[in-house]
Write a protein that holds these residues in place. Structure first.
Motif, PDB file in Angstrom:
ATOM      1  N   ALA A  46      -1.899  -6.631  -0.507  1.00 34.40           N
ATOM      2  CA  ALA A  46      -2.129  -5.674   0.579  1.00 34.40           C
ATOM      3  C   ALA A  46      -2.045  -4.233   0.064  1.00 34.40           C
ATOM      4  CB  ALA A  46      -1.116  -5.897   1.700  1.00 34.40           C
ATOM      5  N   TYR A  47      -1.061  -3.977  -0.788  1.00 38.63           N
ATOM      6  CA  TYR A  47      -0.905  -2.648  -1.379  1.00 38.63           C
ATOM      7  C   TYR A  47      -2.161  -2.275  -2.174  1.00 38.63           C
ATOM      8  CZ  TYR A  47       0.704   0.905  -4.723  1.00 38.63           C
ATOM      9  OH  TYR A  47       0.815   2.034  -5.496  1.00 38.63           O
ATOM     10  N   LEU A  48      -2.679  -3.206  -2.956  1.00 35.02           N
ATOM     11  CA  LEU A  48      -3.855  -2.930  -3.774  1.00 35.02           C
ATOM     12  C   LEU A  48      -5.083  -2.664  -2.913  1.00 35.02           C
ATOM     13  CD1 LEU A  48      -4.759  -2.721  -6.721  1.00 35.02           C
ATOM     14  CD2 LEU A  48      -5.363  -5.154  -6.639  1.00 35.02           C
ATOM     15  N   ALA A  49      -5.234  -3.424  -1.818  1.00 42.46           N
ATOM     16  CA  ALA A  49      -6.361  -3.197  -0.917  1.00 42.46           C
ATOM     17  C   ALA A  49      -6.324  -1.780  -0.342  1.00 42.46           C
ATOM     18  CB  ALA A  49      -6.352  -4.227   0.212  1.00 42.46           C
ATOM     19  N   LEU A  50      -5.131  -1.315   0.027  1.00 41.59           N
ATOM     20  CA  LEU A  50      -5.003   0.047   0.544  1.00 41.59           C
ATOM     21  C   LEU A  50      -5.237   1.082  -0.549  1.00 41.59           C
ATOM     22  CD1 LEU A  50      -1.929   0.119   2.973  1.00 41.59           C
ATOM     23  CD2 LEU A  50      -4.323   0.499   3.542  1.00 41.59           C
ATOM     24  N   LEU A  51      -4.655   0.861  -1.705  1.00 43.40           N
ATOM     25  CA  LEU A  51      -4.776   1.825  -2.798  1.00 43.40           C
ATOM     26  C   LEU A  51      -6.234   2.022  -3.208  1.00 43.40           C
ATOM     27  CD1 LEU A  51      -3.311   3.609  -4.891  1.00 43.40           C
ATOM     28  CD2 LEU A  51      -3.221   1.603  -6.389  1.00 43.40           C
ATOM     29  N   MET A  52      -7.005   0.937  -3.205  1.00 45.18           N
ATOM     30  CA  MET A  52      -8.399   1.011  -3.641  1.00 45.18           C
ATOM     31  C   MET A  52      -9.348   1.452  -2.531  1.00 45.18           C
ATOM     32  SD  MET A  52      -8.272   0.553  -6.753  1.00 45.18           S
ATOM     33  CE  MET A  52      -7.053  -0.006  -7.954  1.00 45.18           C
TER      34      MET A  52
END
Length: 439
Positions: A400-406
């Motif tokens: 989830a963090y990676l989806a937001l970061l990208m």
């Protein structure tokens, strides 16, 4: 033999529009039963919509029966088409999607940025379960999805559910064609636009009016006359001549979040402080709409419905359903599997594209290479969509963090974590797949 259609999210304020669509197209497609499905929290609205639908059908003198239920499995028995128009968490969840990012200085919007990611997190598991039920109970039915974010949700269903007869629809291509038709004072049927990209991230590469290429003239009209085709939920800020001329293509209204980010945030923060989020405005619009819907003298779709940003989604859905049913073989813009239509994206990616529609569904029209001026943008957005789907299915915090970061509208490691934690907490009842923890 009559057609049975199931509308999941039947208590939506949009439902009168789709009922009107079936009435208007009855000679082409004789719908004999419509079943409206909703959840217990939506019972009051479902009752209102069912009663209005009955009055609309009586006025039309068409032989269409309306039923309502909260039993999905019962509703799906014998269905030919199933439409989905749900909002997991309701408008309160949408308000959080908009408010939390805005308070951190980012775009707060229900289908773009952090808000769009979390709408997908809440929605994807629910619609996968619905699609699995469709596969088991009415496997030959087409599932027509206009739940947002439509492209991401449609791809998630196709890749992770048992049901593969799934098509996503959006009102933005419809709005864009109508806007161009108004510019040239011609019927919308005389306008064709070659679309390239993804849901809420499409570009119009070529505009044909009466069979002639009028792309550059359309761009100049947008510059000189400041003409636009924004839906009710997006206030157009206008486009700089340099952007339109250098792109050489039509942007869609949602591109303002990516190309006019600081101006959008400034405007939306001002709106937040003075009148609340767009979700809170919609709540007021919906309250007025349902007051109208309760009027026993009302027996048609009221004009006020067009104040809702998703107006005409239902028209697009009805056109699609009729074309499949009648094997029309016409061209419509839908969210469907790429199958090599757009080079530079995976064959199994869902794109928003012009497709020939027949009894077997959509057949994407070949586009070829993505134009260089938008290629990197579209590839990045598709990668972000795939990360969002992965996180929605895994419930993994790091995913989830990676989806937001990208996501291009977040793209900051500190803000990504801060917003992730706030939004997981705010949406906790609707995110059973996530177990919040600190890292």
């Amino acid at each position: 033999m009559g057609v049975k259609i199931v509308i999941i999210g039947g208590g939506s304020s949009y439902t009168p529009e789709i009922i009107e669509g079936f009435i208007d197209r009855y000679e082409e497609m004789p719908v004999d039963k419509v079943v409206l499905v909703d959840i217990p929290d939506g019972l009051e609205k479902l009752n209102v919509i069912t009663n209005l639908s009955e009055r609309m059908i009586r006025r039309s003198k068409k032989s269409i029966s309306i039923e309502q239920t909260m039993d999905l499995e019962e509703a799906l028995q014998g269905a030919d088409f199933v439409t989905t128009q749900i909002r997991v968490g309701g408008l309160e969840a949408r308000a959080a999607d908009e408010r939390i990012p805005l308070q951190e200085g980012l775009v707060g919007q229900e289908t773009n940025g952090a808000g769009g990611v979390f709408k997908a997190f809440r929605t994807i598991p629910v619609l996968i379960n619905i699609a699995d039920s469709v596969s088991e109970i009415c496997p030959n039915a087409w599932l027509i999805n206009f739940t947002n974010p439509a492209g991401i949700v449609t791809e998630a269903i196709i890749k992770h559910s048992k049901h593969k007869k799934v098509i996503g629809v959006c009102n933005i291509p419809f709005n864009m064609r109508n806007g161009v038709a108004e510019m040239f004072n011609v019927p919308v049927q005389k306008v064709q636009i070659e679309f390239i990209g993804l849901n809420h991230f499409i570009f119009g590469r070529k505009v044909m009016v009466n069979g002639e290429d009028r792309t550059q003239e359309t761009i100049e009209k947008m510059i000189i006359h400041d003409q636009n085709y924004s839906p009710a939920n997006i206030v157009s800020l206008g486009w700089k001549p340099e952007l339109l001329r250098s792109l050489g293509m039509l942007p869609n209204p949602y591109h303002q979040y990516y190309f006019q980010t600081s101006d959008v945030i400034k405007k939306d923060l001002n709106d937040l402080n003075n009148q609340g989020t767009r979700a809170e405005t919609v709540q007021r619009v919906e309250a007025d709409l349902f007051k109208r819907y309760r009027d026993l003298k009302l027996n048609e779709k009221p004009k006020e419905l067009e104040q809702r940003g998703g107006a005409f989604y239902s028209d697009a859905a009805c056109n699609l359903i009729v074309s499949i049913y009648t094997n029309k073989q016409d061209i419509q813009t839908v969210n469907t599997v790429n199958h090599g239509a757009l080079s530079g994206l995976d064959d199994d990616a869902v794109i928003e594209v012009n497709a020939m529609i027949d009894k077997d569904g959509p057949h994407p029209i070949q586009i070829g290479d993505i134009p260089i001026q938008i290629k990197g943008l579209i590839q990045r957005m598709k990668n972000m969509e795939e990360l969002t789907i992965k996180a929605a299915c895994s419930g993994n915090y790091e995913d989830a963090y990676l989806a937001l970061l990208m996501n291009p509208l977040v793209a900051d490691e500190t803000l990504a974590k801060k917003i992730l934690d706030q939004m997981i907490e705010a949406h906790h009842p609707y995110l059973p797949q996530f177990q919040k923890r600190k890292v």
